[in-house]
Design a protein around this motif. Structure first.
Motif, short mmCIF file in Angstrom:
data_model
loop_
_atom_site.label_atom_id
_atom_site.label_comp_id
_atom_site.label_asym_id
_atom_site.label_seq_id
_atom_site.Cartn_x
_atom_site.Cartn_y
_atom_site.Cartn_z
N GLY A 154 -24.18 -61.85 92.11
CA GLY A 154 -24.46 -60.54 91.51
C GLY A 154 -24.92 -60.73 90.08
N ASP A 155 -25.82 -59.84 89.63
CA ASP A 155 -26.34 -59.92 88.26
C ASP A 155 -25.55 -58.95 87.37
OD1 ASP A 155 -28.02 -60.15 86.00
OD2 ASP A 155 -29.54 -58.79 86.81
N GLY A 156 -25.15 -59.42 86.18
CA GLY A 156 -24.45 -58.55 85.23
C GLY A 156 -25.12 -58.60 83.86
N THR A 157 -26.43 -58.85 83.83
CA THR A 157 -27.12 -59.03 82.55
C THR A 157 -27.33 -57.69 81.84
OG1 THR A 157 -28.29 -60.89 83.54
CG2 THR A 157 -29.16 -60.05 81.45
N LEU A 158 -26.92 -57.63 80.59
CA LEU A 158 -27.14 -56.44 79.76
C LEU A 158 -27.76 -56.95 78.48
CD1 LEU A 158 -26.63 -53.37 79.42
CD2 LEU A 158 -24.39 -53.95 78.48
N ASN A 159 -29.06 -56.74 78.35
CA ASN A 159 -29.86 -57.37 77.30
C ASN A 159 -29.29 -57.13 75.90
OD1 ASN A 159 -32.01 -58.90 76.50
ND2 ASN A 159 -33.58 -57.35 76.89
N GLY A 160 -28.99 -58.21 75.19
CA GLY A 160 -28.47 -58.10 73.83
C GLY A 160 -26.96 -57.89 73.75
N ASN A 177 -32.32 -29.98 88.69
CA ASN A 177 -33.25 -28.98 88.16
C ASN A 177 -34.71 -29.36 88.36
OD1 ASN A 177 -31.44 -26.97 86.98
ND2 ASN A 177 -30.80 -28.65 85.65
N GLN A 178 -34.93 -30.50 88.99
CA GLN A 178 -36.29 -30.99 89.25
C GLN A 178 -37.11 -31.09 87.95
OE1 GLN A 178 -36.42 -28.01 92.69
NE2 GLN A 178 -37.84 -29.59 93.35
N TRP A 179 -36.44 -31.60 86.90
CA TRP A 179 -37.13 -31.81 85.62
C TRP A 179 -37.83 -33.16 85.59
CZ3 TRP A 179 -32.15 -30.09 82.63
CH2 TRP A 179 -32.09 -28.69 82.59
N ILE A 180 -37.53 -34.02 86.55
CA ILE A 180 -38.19 -35.34 86.60
C ILE A 180 -38.73 -35.59 88.01
CG2 ILE A 180 -36.81 -36.37 84.75
CD1 ILE A 180 -35.20 -37.83 86.99
N ASP A 181 -39.60 -36.61 88.10
CA ASP A 181 -40.20 -36.96 89.39
C ASP A 181 -39.71 -38.31 89.89
OD1 ASP A 181 -42.41 -34.77 89.61
OD2 ASP A 181 -42.41 -35.48 87.53
N TYR A 182 -39.34 -39.20 88.97
CA TYR A 182 -38.91 -40.55 89.33
C TYR A 182 -37.64 -40.90 88.57
CZ TYR A 182 -43.55 -40.95 91.31
OH TYR A 182 -44.68 -40.74 92.04
N ILE A 183 -36.68 -41.49 89.29
CA ILE A 183 -35.45 -41.92 88.64
C ILE A 183 -35.48 -43.45 88.56
CG2 ILE A 183 -34.13 -41.68 90.85
CD1 ILE A 183 -32.69 -41.16 87.33
N ARG A 184 -35.29 -43.97 87.33
CA ARG A 184 -35.50 -45.40 87.07
C ARG A 184 -34.23 -46.22 86.93
NH1 ARG A 184 -39.37 -48.08 85.56
NH2 ARG A 184 -38.57 -48.93 83.62
N THR A 185 -33.09 -45.60 87.16
CA THR A 185 -31.82 -46.33 87.03
C THR A 185 -31.88 -47.59 87.90
OG1 THR A 185 -30.78 -44.21 86.72
CG2 THR A 185 -29.32 -46.05 87.24
N THR A 186 -31.35 -48.70 87.35
CA THR A 186 -31.45 -49.95 88.10
C THR A 186 -30.13 -50.28 88.77
OG1 THR A 186 -30.56 -51.51 86.52
CG2 THR A 186 -32.81 -50.85 86.21
N ILE A 187 -30.24 -51.18 89.72
CA ILE A 187 -29.06 -51.63 90.45
C ILE A 187 -28.06 -52.26 89.48
CG2 ILE A 187 -28.35 -53.38 92.13
CD1 ILE A 187 -31.05 -52.46 93.61
N VAL A 188 -28.54 -53.11 88.56
CA VAL A 188 -27.59 -53.81 87.68
C VAL A 188 -26.91 -52.87 86.69
CG1 VAL A 188 -29.49 -54.72 86.25
CG2 VAL A 188 -27.25 -55.64 85.96
N HIS A 189 -27.63 -51.95 86.09
CA HIS A 189 -26.99 -51.11 85.07
C HIS A 189 -26.42 -49.82 85.65
CE1 HIS A 189 -30.04 -53.41 82.43
NE2 HIS A 189 -28.89 -54.06 82.50
N GLY A 190 -26.66 -49.61 86.91
CA GLY A 190 -26.23 -48.35 87.53
C GLY A 190 -25.10 -48.52 88.53
N GLY A 191 -24.39 -49.65 88.52
CA GLY A 191 -23.21 -49.77 89.38
C GLY A 191 -23.46 -50.40 90.74
#
Ligand code: GCO
Ligand code: MG
Length: 402
Positions: A32-38, A276-290
């Motif tokens: 599993g990756d746990g990289t959090l830049n910086g 609320n449909q304020w966005i079209d794409y959700i960019r949350t990633t597997i590593v930083h999103g759990g």
């Protein structure tokens, strides 16, 4: 099956990566990756000091229960450090499950929904001409979707444009470097940049652009409106997303699609943005999103509101996350696009993998589990170096979003 041991590997083949290896009594292991830049060491210590002791003796097939144990069970919730640590465990367990069942992880997430995962790459240049030439070079490589960033006249350096001639890497060894920022020249230059891109490359190419959290909602609305003639695939992170309702204002003024979420860590961070449909794409990633367990729920929730995925895929996400993202992208129904910023040869050698790129699409390969490994002997040759993301100041010295 029981978890018998787990440990963290930290390596820096050009940039830092934090990898969790989970071992079982049947000889199968998962990564599993746990990289959090910086902020790499904070996740490494969270895992080593607090999480690993709780894993020993558990059944690695219990991905849901272990996820809840690490999220709900600790009382303190969310945040990038916690969620990256949970992701590292979760992804390693899905890797184990796939290997134990002798099937690629995508089959555990719903099976193939498409033949390949469309990816977008990064083209950039210190000015418009250089950016256009870089778009041409990436088109030659087969990419059908290209993010375009350009330097802004009068500013020394900006987000997404490498300082030297090489690839763009946001984190640097040593203390944080400082960039400077002025919104007005950027807002004037960016529509002209995309006008030129469309003139030279026509309408077929998908074009993307990252504002990197730098605009206020009304400035972002202006940019979105002025970019409308060039039909972008999306503008990304137009404004910082802590204030979710800020996106309402952007939405009311422009039909340019909006992507957000690389710095978000849980479904609650994008709850209002999505419902609320304020966005079209959700960019949350597997590593930083759990991890995969959390991302599957987020994608299913987004699907109800016509929001598709566009997961973050910069080089600070290790090949383990890239593999997980490709299994995920192949399987879920509301996949939109996947970011692809190729790793260096050194990184690819440390993390041998089955995933591949052909003609604008990527595929996770058919190996059981994630199809990615860690060469620990080679990794040991690249010791950790502290590195930081830059900070950003307005021309009068005020600290602003980088
Ligand atoms: C992207 C991102 C990255 C981030 C980087 C921070 O869209 O790829 O904005 O370039 O800045 O991942 O660590
Ligand atoms: Mg971004």
């Amino acid at each position: 099956m029981k978890i018998t041991n787990a440990y963290v590997n930290i390596t820096s083949p050009g940039r830092n990566f934090v990898t969790l290896k989970v071992e079982t009594d049947e000889g199968i292991y998962g990564l599993g990756d746990g990289t959090l830049n910086g902020r790499e060491m904070s996740v490494a210590s969270y895992l080593t000091e607090h999480v690993i002791p709780c894993l020993i003796g558990r059944d690695p097939f219990q991905t849901e229960d272990i996820w809840q144990y690490l999220y709900r069970g600790v009382y303190w919730r969310r945040g990038p450090v916690t969620m990256s640590a949970i992701a590292a465990v979760d992804v390693a367990l899905w890797d184990i499950k796939g290997k134990a069942l002798n099937t690629p992880v995508y089959n555990l997430l719903g099976g193939k929904s498409r033949d390949g995962v469309m990816v977008y790459c990064h083209a950039f240049g210190k000015d418009t001409e250089a950016a256009l030439d870089d778009v041409a070079a990436h088109q030659e490589l087969g990419y059908r979707a290209i993010r375009v960033q350009s330097g802004v006249a009068g500013l020394k350096g900006t987000y997404g444009v490498s300082k030297g001639g090489g690839r763009y890497e946001p984190a640097e060894r040593g203390l944080p470097s400082e960039y400077e920022w002025a919104t007005e020249p950027y807002l004037r230059a960016t529509p002209k940049l995309f006008q030129k891109v469309r003139e030279r490359f026509g309408e077929d190419l998908h074009l993307l652009h990252d504002c990197h959290h730098r605009l206020t909602p009304i400035e972002a609305a202006r940019l979105g409106k002025e970019l409308e003639p060039y039909h972008l695939f999306w503008i990304e992170d137009p404004t910082p997303a802590e204030l979710q309702e800020g996106f309402k204002l952007i939405r009311e003024h422009t039909v340019t699609p909006i992507a957000v979420g690389e710095v978000l860590n849980s479904i609650w961070d994008s709850h209002d943005l999505i419902r609320n449909q304020w966005i079209d794409y959700i960019r949350t990633t597997i590593v930083h999103g759990g991890g995969l367990t959390a991302l599957k729920k987020l994608a299913d929730f987004a699907d109800l509101y016509h929001v598709r995925t566009g997961c973050h895929g910069a080089t600070d996400l290790s090949p383990v996350t890239m593999a997980a993202a490709l299994h995920f992208g192949l399987a879920i129904h509301n996949f939109g696009i996947q970011e692809h910023m190729p790793h260096t040869e050194e990184t690819d050698a440390v993390f041998p993998h089955a995933y591949m790129y052909t003609d604008g699409y990527m595929h996770p390969g058919e190996k059981p589990g994630l199809g990615v490994d860690l060469d620990e002997a080679l990794a040991a040759k690249y010791p950790y170096h502290r590195a930081y993301l830059p900070v950003n100041r307005k021309l009068d010295g005020t600290l602003t979003d980088w």
